[in-house]
Design a protein around this motif. Sequence first.
Motif, PDB file in Angstrom:
ATOM      1  N   SER A  27       0.833  -1.201   0.000  1.00 18.03           N
ATOM      2  CA  SER A  27       0.000   0.000   0.000  1.00 18.03           C
ATOM      3  C   SER A  27       0.867   1.250   0.000  1.00 18.03           C
ATOM      4  O   SER A  27       2.003   1.238   0.456  1.00 18.03           O
ATOM      5  CB  SER A  27      -0.877   0.051   1.264  1.00 18.03           C
ATOM      6  OG  SER A  27      -1.698  -1.065   1.353  1.00 18.03           O
ATOM      7  N   TRP A  28       0.286   2.326  -0.509  1.00 15.50           N
ATOM      8  CA  TRP A  28       0.904   3.641  -0.427  1.00 15.50           C
ATOM      9  C   TRP A  28      -0.147   4.581   0.142  1.00 15.50           C
ATOM     10  O   TRP A  28      -1.313   4.552  -0.274  1.00 15.50           O
ATOM     11  CB  TRP A  28       1.336   4.127  -1.808  1.00 15.50           C
ATOM     12  CG  TRP A  28       1.930   5.501  -1.788  1.00 15.50           C
ATOM     13  CD1 TRP A  28       3.219   5.825  -1.501  1.00 15.50           C
ATOM     14  CD2 TRP A  28       1.259   6.728  -2.050  1.00 15.50           C
ATOM     15  NE1 TRP A  28       3.399   7.187  -1.572  1.00 15.50           N
ATOM     16  CE2 TRP A  28       2.196   7.770  -1.908  1.00 15.50           C
ATOM     17  CE3 TRP A  28      -0.044   7.067  -2.378  1.00 15.50           C
ATOM     18  CZ2 TRP A  28       1.876   9.103  -2.095  1.00 15.50           C
ATOM     19  CZ3 TRP A  28      -0.369   8.400  -2.565  1.00 15.50           C
ATOM     20  CH2 TRP A  28       0.595   9.395  -2.428  1.00 15.50           C
ATOM     21  N   PRO A  36       5.876  13.654   0.549  1.00 13.92           N
ATOM     22  CA  PRO A  36       6.145  12.239   0.260  1.00 13.92           C
ATOM     23  C   PRO A  36       5.120  11.345   0.962  1.00 13.92           C
ATOM     24  O   PRO A  36       4.703  11.640   2.084  1.00 13.92           O
ATOM     25  CB  PRO A  36       7.537  12.010   0.840  1.00 13.92           C
ATOM     26  CG  PRO A  36       8.142  13.362   1.018  1.00 13.92           C
ATOM     27  CD  PRO A  36       6.997  14.309   1.206  1.00 13.92           C
ATOM     28  N   GLY A  37       4.745  10.279   0.296  1.00 10.42           N
ATOM     29  CA  GLY A  37       3.812   9.322   0.881  1.00 10.42           C
ATOM     30  C   GLY A  37       4.537   8.281   1.720  1.00 10.42           C
ATOM     31  O   GLY A  37       5.747   8.341   1.911  1.00 10.42           O
ATOM     32  N   LYS A  38       3.768   7.320   2.212  1.00  4.58           N
ATOM     33  CA  LYS A  38       4.321   6.254   3.044  1.00  4.58           C
ATOM     34  C   LYS A  38       3.955   4.909   2.415  1.00  4.58           C
ATOM     35  O   LYS A  38       2.790   4.661   2.101  1.00  4.58           O
ATOM     36  CB  LYS A  38       3.760   6.353   4.456  1.00  4.58           C
ATOM     37  CG  LYS A  38       4.239   5.256   5.388  1.00  4.58           C
ATOM     38  CD  LYS A  38       3.746   5.468   6.806  1.00  4.58           C
ATOM     39  CE  LYS A  38       2.332   4.983   6.943  1.00  4.58           C
ATOM     40  NZ  LYS A  38       1.832   4.969   8.322  1.00  4.58           N
ATOM     41  N   PHE A  39       4.955   4.058   2.215  1.00  3.72           N
ATOM     42  CA  PHE A  39       4.740   2.710   1.696  1.00  3.72           C
ATOM     43  C   PHE A  39       4.677   1.724   2.850  1.00  3.72           C
ATOM     44  O   PHE A  39       5.439   1.824   3.808  1.00  3.72           O
ATOM     45  CB  PHE A  39       5.883   2.284   0.775  1.00  3.72           C
ATOM     46  CG  PHE A  39       5.886   2.984  -0.552  1.00  3.72           C
ATOM     47  CD1 PHE A  39       5.102   2.508  -1.591  1.00  3.72           C
ATOM     48  CD2 PHE A  39       6.675   4.095  -0.766  1.00  3.72           C
ATOM     49  CE1 PHE A  39       5.102   3.147  -2.823  1.00  3.72           C
ATOM     50  CE2 PHE A  39       6.692   4.734  -1.990  1.00  3.72           C
ATOM     51  CZ  PHE A  39       5.899   4.265  -3.025  1.00  3.72           C
ATOM     52  N   ASN A  57      10.818   2.448   2.597  1.00  2.72           N
ATOM     53  CA  ASN A  57      10.939   3.461   1.549  1.00  2.72           C
ATOM     54  C   ASN A  57      10.702   2.787   0.194  1.00  2.72           C
ATOM     55  O   ASN A  57      10.628   1.558   0.099  1.00  2.72           O
ATOM     56  CB  ASN A  57      12.288   4.185   1.616  1.00  2.72           C
ATOM     57  CG  ASN A  57      13.466   3.270   1.362  1.00  2.72           C
ATOM     58  OD1 ASN A  57      13.424   2.409   0.497  1.00  2.72           O
ATOM     59  ND2 ASN A  57      14.529   3.454   2.120  1.00  2.72           N
ATOM     60  N   SER A  58      10.589   3.574  -0.867  1.00  2.64           N
ATOM     61  CA  SER A  58      10.230   3.026  -2.178  1.00  2.64           C
ATOM     62  C   SER A  58      11.258   2.023  -2.694  1.00  2.64           C
ATOM     63  O   SER A  58      10.893   1.025  -3.323  1.00  2.64           O
ATOM     64  CB  SER A  58      10.018   4.148  -3.185  1.00  2.64           C
ATOM     65  OG  SER A  58      11.193   4.917  -3.332  1.00  2.64           O
TER      66      SER A  58
END
Length: 92
Positions: A27-28, A36-39, A57-58
């Motif tokens: 999920s993101w 920045p989003g969170k994975f 992180n990505s």
Amino acid sequence: MPDGNDAQEQQLERRYKIRQVTDYQASWTERGRGEPGKFTIQLILDKGVDEYIIEANSDDVDVILKLLKRADHAMFDMERKVLMFENLDIGD
């Protein structure tokens, strides 16, 4: 009174809380507009007996998902927070 094998097995079970990864979901999540989003990767363990959420992180998410896809089996050590992969297909 347990025999030697039972005692060894119980000792190992106390030492390691290892579960098989039977499914997973990546999920993101958006944190805020333009931020920045969170994975995360949710590990489903032993067909739903337990679960664990990995925040990554990505770059790490990409590697973890590739390893999960290529491995015959994956295991997760709940105490040490270690994700282990068996029989990796490292072909093209």
